[in-house]
Structures are given as structure tokens and as C-alpha cells.
Design a protein around this motif. Structure first.
Motif, PDB file in Angstrom:
ATOM      1  N   LYS A 299       0.858  -1.197   0.000  1.00  6.13           N
ATOM      2  CA  LYS A 299       0.000   0.000   0.000  1.00  6.13           C
ATOM      3  C   LYS A 299       0.890   1.241   0.000  1.00  6.13           C
ATOM      4  O   LYS A 299       1.846   1.343   0.762  1.00  6.13           O
ATOM      5  N   GLU A 300       0.540   2.197  -0.835  1.00  7.46           N
ATOM      6  CA  GLU A 300       1.235   3.479  -0.906  1.00  7.46           C
ATOM      7  C   GLU A 300       0.181   4.560  -1.049  1.00  7.46           C
ATOM      8  O   GLU A 300      -0.403   4.725  -2.130  1.00  7.46           O
ATOM      9  N   GLY A 301      -0.097   5.261   0.061  1.00  8.19           N
ATOM     10  CA  GLY A 301      -1.197   6.223   0.034  1.00  8.19           C
ATOM     11  C   GLY A 301      -2.521   5.492  -0.102  1.00  8.19           C
ATOM     12  O   GLY A 301      -2.808   4.554   0.638  1.00  8.19           O
ATOM     13  N   ASP A 302      -3.303   5.897  -1.080  1.00  7.64           N
ATOM     14  CA  ASP A 302      -4.590   5.238  -1.337  1.00  7.64           C
ATOM     15  C   ASP A 302      -4.484   4.137  -2.384  1.00  7.64           C
ATOM     16  O   ASP A 302      -5.470   3.452  -2.661  1.00  7.64           O
ATOM     17  N   ASP A 303      -3.309   3.980  -2.959  1.00  7.03           N
ATOM     18  CA  ASP A 303      -3.131   3.030  -4.057  1.00  7.03           C
ATOM     19  C   ASP A 303      -2.299   1.825  -3.618  1.00  7.03           C
ATOM     20  O   ASP A 303      -1.695   1.819  -2.545  1.00  7.03           O
ATOM     21  N   PHE A 304      -2.289   0.816  -4.496  1.00  7.67           N
ATOM     22  CA  PHE A 304      -1.479  -0.375  -4.273  1.00  7.67           C
ATOM     23  C   PHE A 304      -0.463  -0.529  -5.396  1.00  7.67           C
ATOM     24  O   PHE A 304      -0.726  -0.157  -6.550  1.00  7.67           O
ATOM     25  N   PHE A 305       0.679  -1.082  -5.047  1.00  3.09           N
ATOM     26  CA  PHE A 305       1.612  -1.586  -6.039  1.00  3.09           C
ATOM     27  C   PHE A 305       1.689  -3.094  -5.837  1.00  3.09           C
ATOM     28  O   PHE A 305       1.676  -3.576  -4.704  1.00  3.09           O
ATOM     29  N   ALA A 306       1.737  -3.822  -6.938  1.00  8.79           N
ATOM     30  CA  ALA A 306       1.704  -5.282  -6.858  1.00  8.79           C
ATOM     31  C   ALA A 306       2.839  -5.874  -7.686  1.00  8.79           C
ATOM     32  O   ALA A 306       3.046  -5.493  -8.844  1.00  8.79           O
ATOM     33  N   ARG A 307       3.560  -6.787  -7.076  1.00  9.43           N
ATOM     34  CA  ARG A 307       4.601  -7.539  -7.782  1.00  9.43           C
ATOM     35  C   ARG A 307       4.021  -8.885  -8.176  1.00  9.43           C
ATOM     36  O   ARG A 307       3.590  -9.664  -7.319  1.00  9.43           O
ATOM     37  N   ILE A 308       3.977  -9.147  -9.472  1.00 11.50           N
ATOM     38  CA  ILE A 308       3.426 -10.409  -9.976  1.00 11.50           C
ATOM     39  C   ILE A 308       4.523 -11.471  -9.931  1.00 11.50           C
ATOM     40  O   ILE A 308       5.593 -11.305 -10.518  1.00 11.50           O
ATOM     41  N   LEU A 309       4.248 -12.565  -9.252  1.00 14.16           N
ATOM     42  CA  LEU A 309       5.279 -13.558  -8.958  1.00 14.16           C
ATOM     43  C   LEU A 309       5.119 -14.858  -9.733  1.00 14.16           C
ATOM     44  O   LEU A 309       6.104 -15.580  -9.917  1.00 14.16           O
ATOM     45  N   THR A 310       3.900 -15.196 -10.136  1.00 10.41           N
ATOM     46  CA  THR A 310       3.657 -16.469 -10.828  1.00 10.41           C
ATOM     47  C   THR A 310       2.634 -16.278 -11.943  1.00 10.41           C
ATOM     48  O   THR A 310       2.010 -15.216 -12.058  1.00 10.41           O
ATOM     49  N   LYS A 311       2.453 -17.339 -12.716  1.00 13.10           N
ATOM     50  CA  LYS A 311       1.442 -17.304 -13.781  1.00 13.10           C
ATOM     51  C   LYS A 311       0.048 -17.155 -13.181  1.00 13.10           C
ATOM     52  O   LYS A 311      -0.814 -16.451 -13.736  1.00 13.10           O
ATOM     53  N   LYS A 312      -0.206 -17.798 -12.035  1.00 15.42           N
ATOM     54  CA  LYS A 312      -1.514 -17.646 -11.388  1.00 15.42           C
ATOM     55  C   LYS A 312      -1.738 -16.204 -10.971  1.00 15.42           C
ATOM     56  O   LYS A 312      -2.857 -15.677 -11.077  1.00 15.42           O
ATOM     57  N   GLY A 313      -0.695 -15.549 -10.481  1.00 17.87           N
ATOM     58  CA  GLY A 313      -0.813 -14.148 -10.113  1.00 17.87           C
ATOM     59  C   GLY A 313      -1.076 -13.263 -11.316  1.00 17.87           C
ATOM     60  O   GLY A 313      -1.882 -12.327 -11.257  1.00 17.87           O
ATOM     61  N   GLU A 314      -0.429 -13.578 -12.423  1.00 18.63           N
ATOM     62  CA  GLU A 314      -0.645 -12.812 -13.657  1.00 18.63           C
ATOM     63  C   GLU A 314      -2.072 -12.999 -14.164  1.00 18.63           C
ATOM     64  O   GLU A 314      -2.739 -12.029 -14.565  1.00 18.63           O
ATOM     65  N   ASP A 315      -2.570 -14.226 -14.122  1.00 17.11           N
ATOM     66  CA  ASP A 315      -3.940 -14.489 -14.578  1.00 17.11           C
ATOM     67  C   ASP A 315      -4.955 -13.742 -13.716  1.00 17.11           C
ATOM     68  O   ASP A 315      -5.961 -13.222 -14.223  1.00 17.11           O
ATOM     69  N   LEU A 316      -4.704 -13.678 -12.413  1.00 18.17           N
ATOM     70  CA  LEU A 316      -5.634 -12.966 -11.543  1.00 18.17           C
ATOM     71  C   LEU A 316      -5.624 -11.471 -11.848  1.00 18.17           C
ATOM     72  O   LEU A 316      -6.685 -10.833 -11.903  1.00 18.17           O
ATOM     73  N   ALA A 317      -4.441 -10.896 -12.072  1.00 20.17           N
ATOM     74  CA  ALA A 317      -4.356  -9.474 -12.387  1.00 20.17           C
ATOM     75  C   ALA A 317      -5.094  -9.149 -13.687  1.00 20.17           C
ATOM     76  O   ALA A 317      -5.795  -8.129 -13.788  1.00 20.17           O
ATOM     77  N   VAL A 318      -4.956 -10.021 -14.658  1.00 20.50           N
ATOM     78  CA  VAL A 318      -5.666  -9.826 -15.933  1.00 20.50           C
ATOM     79  C   VAL A 318      -7.171  -9.895 -15.717  1.00 20.50           C
ATOM     80  O   VAL A 318      -7.933  -9.071 -16.228  1.00 20.50           O
ATOM     81  N   ALA A 319      -7.629 -10.882 -14.942  1.00 20.45           N
ATOM     82  CA  ALA A 319      -9.062 -11.028 -14.674  1.00 20.45           C
ATOM     83  C   ALA A 319      -9.629  -9.818 -13.941  1.00 20.45           C
ATOM     84  O   ALA A 319     -10.790  -9.451 -14.121  1.00 20.45           O
ATOM     85  N   ALA A 320      -8.795  -9.173 -13.118  1.00 21.38           N
ATOM     86  CA  ALA A 320      -9.237  -7.997 -12.367  1.00 21.38           C
ATOM     87  C   ALA A 320      -9.141  -6.718 -13.192  1.00 21.38           C
ATOM     88  O   ALA A 320      -9.697  -5.682 -12.796  1.00 21.38           O
ATOM     89  N   GLY A 321      -8.433  -6.782 -14.300  1.00 21.85           N
ATOM     90  CA  GLY A 321      -8.245  -5.581 -15.109  1.00 21.85           C
ATOM     91  C   GLY A 321      -7.137  -4.685 -14.599  1.00 21.85           C
ATOM     92  O   GLY A 321      -7.096  -3.492 -14.912  1.00 21.85           O
ATOM     93  N   TRP A 322      -6.208  -5.268 -13.826  1.00 22.22           N
ATOM     94  CA  TRP A 322      -5.079  -4.494 -13.293  1.00 22.22           C
ATOM     95  C   TRP A 322      -3.876  -4.704 -14.204  1.00 22.22           C
ATOM     96  O   TRP A 322      -3.319  -5.805 -14.259  1.00 22.22           O
ATOM     97  N   SER A 323      -3.455  -3.671 -14.907  1.00 21.14           N
ATOM     98  CA  SER A 323      -2.405  -3.875 -15.902  1.00 21.14           C
ATOM     99  C   SER A 323      -1.441  -2.710 -16.058  1.00 21.14           C
ATOM    100  O   SER A 323      -0.566  -2.749 -16.918  1.00 21.14           O
ATOM    101  N   ALA A 324      -1.586  -1.655 -15.260  1.00 21.49           N
ATOM    102  CA  ALA A 324      -0.750  -0.457 -15.434  1.00 21.49           C
ATOM    103  C   ALA A 324       0.675  -0.726 -14.934  1.00 21.49           C
ATOM    104  O   ALA A 324       0.900  -0.874 -13.731  1.00 21.49           O
ATOM    105  N   ASP A 325       1.629  -0.794 -15.847  1.00 20.74           N
ATOM    106  CA  ASP A 325       3.023  -1.029 -15.471  1.00 20.74           C
ATOM    107  C   ASP A 325       3.532   0.103 -14.586  1.00 20.74           C
ATOM    108  O   ASP A 325       3.164   1.270 -14.757  1.00 20.74           O
ATOM    109  N   ALA A 326       4.389  -0.228 -13.646  1.00 16.41           N
ATOM    110  CA  ALA A 326       4.892   0.775 -12.720  1.00 16.41           C
ATOM    111  C   ALA A 326       6.223   0.331 -12.146  1.00 16.41           C
ATOM    112  O   ALA A 326       6.622  -0.831 -12.260  1.00 16.41           O
TER     113      ALA A 326
END
Length: 349
Positions: free
Chosen positions: A165-192
Motif C-alpha cells: 500500500k502506498e497512500g490510497d493506491d497499491f503496487f503489486a509484484r506479480i510472482l507467478t502465472k496464477k498471479g498474472e492471470d488474476l491481475a488480468v481477470a481484475a483488469g489491473w495492468s498499469a506497469d509501474a
């Protein structure tokens, strides 16, 4: 390893999207604490409140789990035949807000349920279909000692995605293929870009509790077993089982049949080595009839037997729950120190 930014407005929208394709779990208020529960429509997990009272293991390995069903009605062709329950649901599971220590515990527990000799489908299949979304621990408690046992507040082992958590936002480190699939399903894709390492170092520096497990493997098992300090450690113990139920690496269970009329089911329930009936044999003999013997079993298993069998550290991730919740203040850190420093008295000639 990809890092993405999840803005506040996208966080809640993404969680609602995930509920379309996942059974979503997360920490939610429960009386005066927090527990992992399935999230209903409109619910978001409550993050940042320290460890939940019970670990996330109950999502994978429920406190009570039906394994088989059967009928005793002899008019039915399948009477007296055990039928395994369906393990896979319509949706895979995802758990949001898993502390890194809880995620690391699955590696230790897996050795019991998933070995080269035997695989327990009731544990393995739910675990493999579950995506674990971690939440980094920036404010560890005084009872946390995860860095002493090969873990840490930013530990990534066992996680599919790690949130910060950083302020009101989150930063997420994708660690596995399952994590990547979940991020895609959620619509979270903004590189940072995000400096995970600085935050990790700062969090680790806040952990003041330390233990040393060096030397436990070299100790002679029978010396520790027969040591005279167990009476002192176990004196105040109530054998309530709180330590074992709250521990993410305790796995013991009992199997029972329940029958109503002609319909029955075989279930397994969490059990505890703290209980009198745990080792009661059919003959009536109990090899651990006294509470001191049961206390010894718990700590010997965590800090010695597991070490001897797997040579992979102690069976503990340093979450500190047993220290927090023990009604008589028995502290595994102190017990570890006593065991490590114990030297038996020399035998008389």
C-alpha cells in the motif's frame, strides 16, 4: 518480475470483477478480531490490521471437512459404498491479504500432505487451485520473529502476487502465472516501478524479536526428550489447544463418521496434540496421559523432530500467534532458547 500499480478506483472494481471468476476470500471483521471469510458482492477485504486470529490455512484445509458420503439403505444399489466428495468447485479460489508468513507456512505443511510416497487430494487439490495474493507487513508486531526462521515481512515464497500500500493506491509484484492471470481477470495492468527493497529493509528493521535455531539439529533427541525443564515449561499450560489451532503450520486431524438415519458422511476435523484423547489408543492405553508430555510433544515436533526429519529449518514461520493468544504466556521463543542451550548433566561413573 512485473510490477503494476492499482489505483484506489480500480481496486474495488477489480475485486468485483474477480468475484465473477473466483471464489474470493479476505480478512473481514469477526467480533473483536479479523478472520478470513468469503467475500460477498460489495465486500472488500480489510487490510492492514496485523495477523488475523486464525491463519489462512482454513481456506485450504477447513476445520471440518467432509471427505466421503455413503448410504446404509440396502434398497439402494450403492449402499455401503464410500463416495468421495467433489473437491473442485465451479470457480477456483483466490485469497487477498495473505501475510507472507502464512504463505510460507504452506511449504512446511505441504511436506505432510504431498510427498513422493503419498498425496492427500483433500489438501493438494484445493491448494493448487488457490491463488494467494499477499499483503506486505510494514508494521510487524512485537511478537513477530519471522526473520529468524527464514521468512520475513516481504517474503515472496508461496505467494502468487504481493501487494504494497502506498497512500490510497497499491503496487503489486506479480510472482507467478496464477498471479498474472488474476491481475488480468481484475483488469489491473498499469506497469509501474516501485522500490520494494527499501520498504522490505525498513519493515525488517522493525522486527525486534529474534530467536536462534542454530544447534537444534546437533542436539541429541533423547537428551532433549528426557530433559528436566519440561515440568517447568508445562506447569502453567491448560492444554486448551489455542496454540495449535492458531498455528499456520499445525496439521493434525481426526477422522470421524457421522450418521443420521441411513445417510452418513466421513469427516476430518482439526485435532490437537494438547488434548488428552489425541493419543488415546483403542486398548485404553495413552502414551501421553499427562499435560507435560503433551507440551513436550508440541515443542519437540516444532523444534526438533521436524528439523531431524527434513533438515529444512524449524516447523515455524514466526507469526507469533501462539505467543499472542496463549492464556498463560508460554513463549515458543523462550522454549527454543532453553532447548538450544540445554546440556545434560554428566553421568556418574
Amino acid at each position: 518480475m512485473k510490477t503494476i500499480k492499482i489505483e484506489k478506483k480500480d481496486w474495488e472494481q477489480g475485486l468485483e470483477k474477480l468475484k465473477e471468476s473466483y471464489r474470493l476470500f479476505g480478512p473481514m471483521p469477526d467480533k473483536d478480531d479479523f478472520e478470513f471469510k468469503e467475500l460477498n458482492a460489495g465486500e472488500t477485504p480489510v487490510l492492514g490490521n496485523g495477523n488475523t486470529r486464525l491463519s489462512v490455512k482454513s481456506v485450504i484445509y477447513p476445520q471440518s471437512q467432509t471427505m466421503f458420503t455413503y448410504t446404509l439403505d440396502e434398497s439402494k444399489p450403492d449402499h455401503h459404498i464410500m463416495k468421495q466428495v467433489e473437491l473442485k468447485g465451479e470457480k477456483p479460489r483466490a485469497v487477498v491479504g495473505v501475510r507472507p508468513c502464512d504463505a510460507a507456512s504452506f511449504k512446511l505443511v505441504r511436506r505432510n500432505f504431498d510427498s513422493p510416497e503419498y498425496k492427500d487430494p483433500f489438501w493438494v487439490e484445493p491448494y493448487e487451485e488457490t491463488t494467494l495474493v499477499g499483503y506486505a507487513c510494514d508494521e510487524p508486531l512485537t511478537t513477530c520473529f519471522c526473520t529468524s526462521v527464514g521468512c520475513g515481512p516481504y517474503n515472496e515464497e508461496g505467494l502468487d502476487l504481493l501487494l504494497v500500500k502506498e497512500g490510497d493506491d497499491f503496487f503489486a509484484r506479480i510472482l507467478t502465472k496464477k498471479g498474472e492471470d488474476l491481475a488480468v481477470a481484475a483488469g489491473w495492468s498499469a506497469d509501474a516501478d516501485f522500490d520494494f527493497e527499501s520498504r522490505k529493509t525498513a519493515a525488517e528493521e522493525k522486527i525486534t524479536a529474534q530467536i536462534s535455531t542454530d544447534g537444534l539439529k546437533e542436539k541429541k533427541t533423547t537428551d532433549l526428550f528426557e530433559a528436566d525443564f519440561w515440568d517447568q515449561i508445562g506447569f502453567s499450560c491448560l492444554n486448551c489447544g489455542t496454540c495449535t489451532y492458531s498455528c499456520p503450520t499445525c496439521w493434525c486431524f481426526d477422522i470421524q463418521d457421522e450418521v443420521k438415519g441411513t445417510e452418513g458422511k466421513r469427516i476430518r476435523n482439526w485435532d490437537s496434540c494438547m488434548y488428552t484423547l489425541f493419543t488415546l489408543e483403542g486398548s485404553g492405553h495413552n502414551p501421553r496421559p499427562n499435560k507435560v508430555q503433551r507440551v513436550r510433544q508440541r515443542f519437540m515436533h516444532k523444534l526438533k523432530y521436524y528439523v531431524d526429519k527434513y533438515d529444512a529449518g524449524v516447523q515455524c514461520v514466526g507469526c507469533g500467534r501462539c505467543i499472542q493468544l496463549c492464556p498463560v504466556n508460554i513463549d515458543i521463543r523462550e522454549v527454543c532458547e532453553i532447548m538450544k542451550n540445554y546440556t545434560p548433566a554428566p553421568q556418574e561413573a
